[in-house]
Scaffold this motif. Sequence first.
Motif: not given
Length: 446
Positions: A208-231
């Motif tokens: 369950l930790t692997a699932l939560a980290a890979g499907r929720l934690g990592l995507p959320l962290w990366r998107n909060l970090r990189h703040r992607l936008r269309v240019t």
Amino acid sequence: MTVAPSPPAPPAAGRRPSVVARTGLYAVLAANAVVVAVLFVQGGFAANALVLLGRLTGLYGALLMAFQLLLVARLPWLDRRIGMDRLTSWHRRVGFGLVWTLLGHAVFVTAGYAQASSLDPVNQLVDLAGTVEGVLRAVVALVLLLVVGAVSARRARRRLAYETWHFVHLYTYVAVVLAFTHQVAAGTTFTASPAATAYWYGLWGAALTALAAGRLGLPLWRNLRHRLRVTAVVPENDEVVSVYVTGRRLDRLPARAGQFFLWRFLTKDRWWQANPFSLSAAPDGRTLRLTVKAAGDGTAALRHLRPGTRVFAEGPYGAFTALHRTRSKALLIAGGVGVTPVRALLEELDGHAVVVYRVAAERDAVLHDELRDLALARGSELHLVTGPAVPDRLAPAELAGLVPDVADRDVFLCGPPPMMKTVLGTLRELGVPGPQIHFERFSLAG
């Protein structure tokens, strides 16, 4: 034709990344299977044979369920080495095995208890569900898994929209919770010893930790970090558009040429829809580019995205990268808009490369000018192959004529499924070893 003056040495010998990852997965599963067998034996043999067989199938069903969660956790280390398409395929196969194992668990346990009582199997199951804590939850979990298994059958899957199938599939997580609470409440092996209890809690906790980290934690962290936008949104032709995305610290995003993301463009009518699109240019630490052909209302709407639109991207995913090279020379075969990861790979690959681009007509050759310029700059060859699907212009004789040393090259293949099936057969006829053939299918998300 320009030939590279001094081809680099072949990649260093060693175990292929995909072999290492597969061996690791098999070893983890086998080791846990042995542990489960030992715990089962330690639990004793007080019940009759049918009940014992039911308990054993239940334990292995729990192990397979935890393994299922690991396969779809989208852990970067596994994904880069095996690929999401193969992990998803394994998940599907293990899923059907899981359904049969848990069905056997229910049948054997019910029949075993019925044998020791005066009840028929149906009434025995009703009695167990009403009197034994956790059994009713197990019945509900099994029904949910049977429904998910039915809609995942190929015939049913082809008739369902991806969003419908995905919504039904989410009930698997409800079944996992119900099955775990059933095991805690009614599993004699679970509570047979402190070691057994610690093992099962540890197994489920890790999965369950692997699932939560890979499907929720990592995507959320990366998107909060990189703040992607269309240019920018740039039409390539009447049907194809390139979308440029930027963000913060993209040099820290571990993306490679050939990989893809699950893209969500956060507009009011598209925020809920995720699509797998490959990068069509090698990541440069500043910008990500995807190039998409309109294949429905969703992809056609990308043409109307506005600069500044926020983006939520899951990934990078995929094993279609130079990590898996085994030879110093490469052959890149692309069909239609499948050219996007091939174009990105050409930008990153070292050594002599031949690109074969298959399209119906020259006007369909998206990114052809970029490929031509890259090929010239990198000392590579580019062959544009046009014409209808029949006759096959990439048959063994034709492909060998274009690339006489095809068997001595790594082959990267991306295109429509019928074309890929045909070319894979051609490569086998030409004697290209399996470890040198690299491809991914992107049909997992519709």
